[in-house]
Design a protein around this motif. Structure first.
Motif, short mmCIF file in Angstrom:
data_model
loop_
_atom_site.label_atom_id
_atom_site.label_comp_id
_atom_site.label_asym_id
_atom_site.label_seq_id
_atom_site.Cartn_x
_atom_site.Cartn_y
_atom_site.Cartn_z
N GLN A 8 0.84 -1.20 0.00
CA GLN A 8 0.00 0.00 0.00
C GLN A 8 0.87 1.26 0.00
OE1 GLN A 8 -2.69 0.49 3.34
NE2 GLN A 8 -4.08 1.64 2.03
N GLN A 9 1.94 1.26 0.77
CA GLN A 9 2.83 2.42 0.81
C GLN A 9 3.50 2.65 -0.55
OE1 GLN A 9 3.07 4.69 3.27
NE2 GLN A 9 4.22 5.81 1.74
N VAL A 10 3.92 1.58 -1.19
CA VAL A 10 4.53 1.71 -2.52
C VAL A 10 3.51 2.31 -3.50
CG1 VAL A 10 5.43 0.40 -4.50
CG2 VAL A 10 6.25 -0.10 -2.19
N LEU A 11 2.27 1.82 -3.45
CA LEU A 11 1.23 2.33 -4.35
C LEU A 11 0.93 3.80 -4.07
CD1 LEU A 11 -1.19 -0.71 -4.42
CD2 LEU A 11 0.21 0.12 -6.30
N LEU A 12 0.80 4.17 -2.81
CA LEU A 12 0.51 5.55 -2.47
C LEU A 12 1.64 6.49 -2.88
CD1 LEU A 12 -1.20 5.09 1.01
CD2 LEU A 12 -2.30 5.65 -1.18
N THR A 13 2.86 6.02 -2.74
CA THR A 13 4.01 6.81 -3.18
C THR A 13 3.97 7.02 -4.69
OG1 THR A 13 5.33 6.02 -1.33
CG2 THR A 13 6.53 6.90 -3.23
N ALA A 14 3.63 5.97 -5.43
CA ALA A 14 3.53 6.08 -6.89
C ALA A 14 2.41 7.05 -7.28
CB ALA A 14 3.29 4.71 -7.52
N LEU A 15 1.27 6.95 -6.60
CA LEU A 15 0.16 7.86 -6.89
C LEU A 15 0.57 9.31 -6.65
CD1 LEU A 15 -2.87 5.91 -5.40
CD2 LEU A 15 -2.27 6.20 -7.81
N GLY A 16 1.24 9.56 -5.55
CA GLY A 16 1.72 10.91 -5.26
C GLY A 16 2.68 11.41 -6.32
N ALA A 17 3.55 10.54 -6.79
CA ALA A 17 4.51 10.93 -7.82
C ALA A 17 3.82 11.22 -9.15
CB ALA A 17 5.56 9.84 -8.00
N ILE A 18 2.81 10.44 -9.48
CA ILE A 18 2.06 10.68 -10.72
C ILE A 18 1.35 12.02 -10.65
CG2 ILE A 18 0.07 9.93 -12.11
CD1 ILE A 18 0.86 7.02 -11.31
N LEU A 19 0.69 12.27 -9.54
CA LEU A 19 -0.08 13.51 -9.40
C LEU A 19 0.80 14.74 -9.33
CD1 LEU A 19 -2.75 12.21 -6.88
CD2 LEU A 19 -3.07 12.66 -9.32
N SER A 20 1.92 14.65 -8.65
CA SER A 20 2.78 15.83 -8.53
C SER A 20 3.64 16.06 -9.76
CB SER A 20 3.67 15.72 -7.29
OG SER A 20 4.59 14.66 -7.42
N GLY A 21 4.05 14.99 -10.41
CA GLY A 21 4.93 15.14 -11.57
C GLY A 21 4.25 15.09 -12.91
N ARG A 22 2.94 14.79 -12.91
CA ARG A 22 2.18 14.64 -14.16
C ARG A 22 2.91 13.74 -15.14
NH1 ARG A 22 -3.00 17.26 -14.31
NH2 ARG A 22 -2.94 18.57 -12.50
N SER A 23 3.40 12.62 -14.59
CA SER A 23 4.10 11.63 -15.39
C SER A 23 3.53 10.26 -15.07
CB SER A 23 5.59 11.64 -15.04
OG SER A 23 6.24 10.51 -15.58
N ALA A 24 3.37 9.43 -16.11
CA ALA A 24 2.87 8.08 -15.93
C ALA A 24 3.96 7.10 -15.53
CB ALA A 24 2.21 7.59 -17.22
N ARG A 25 5.22 7.48 -15.60
CA ARG A 25 6.34 6.58 -15.34
C ARG A 25 6.21 5.83 -14.01
NH1 ARG A 25 8.74 2.89 -16.91
NH2 ARG A 25 8.17 3.86 -18.84
#
Length: 147
Positions: free
Chosen positions: A18-35
């Motif tokens: 769950q922490q890995v997923l939430l970190t990825a979601l935060g990165a997508i939203l803040s960076g506007r990147s799908a990577r």
């Protein structure tokens, strides 16, 4: 010295996933990147190797998929469910058409009327990136989980 029967016991991987997923979601939203959606599987495997977890080697991606599915279903069952069309549109507009297609592929989970019957057509394409992209779209369009 007193023996601790739980010392060295394997840990449950679900909170780590769950922490890995939430970190990825935060990165997508803040960076506007799908990577980050496409890096989740390697991050889960990396996290799996970093400690002793109660799972078979390599199963961290399956646990990550289960956690992402649970999150999507939690959003769907919330008092204010997400607008599935808006969520997929956000992914398409903010991240690109291909990423929008991947999110749409699993959007039946949150009630998208044009999404394919799931998991029909899953083929060799990995499931986890589409789930993460869909969750990013849900979060970006303002849905809140129940609980």
């Amino acid at each position: 010295m007193e023996y601790d029967e739980f010392e060295g016991a394997p840990l449950d991987f679900e909170p780590a996933a769950q922490q890995v997923l939430l970190t990825a979601l935060g990165a997508i939203l803040s960076g506007r990147s799908a990577r980050p959606a496409y890096d989740v599987d390697s991050r889960l495997l990396e996290r799996e190797r970093s400690s002793v977890f109660d799972l078979c080697p390599g199963d961290s991606v399956l646990v990550g998929e289960a956690v992402a599915l649970g999150m999507a279903l939690e959003f769907r069952q919330s008092p204010a469910p997400p607008d599935p069309v808006a969520a997929v549109r956000w992914v398409r507009d903010a991240l690109g058409a291909e990423h929008g297609r991947r999110a749409l592929r699993v959007a039946r989970l949150i009630g998208h009327p044009e999404a394919p019957v799931w998991p029909q057509g899953s083929g060799p394409e990995p499931l986890l990136p589409g789930l993460v992209l869909l969750l990013a779209g849900v979060a970006a369009t303002g849905a809140e989980p129940s609980g």
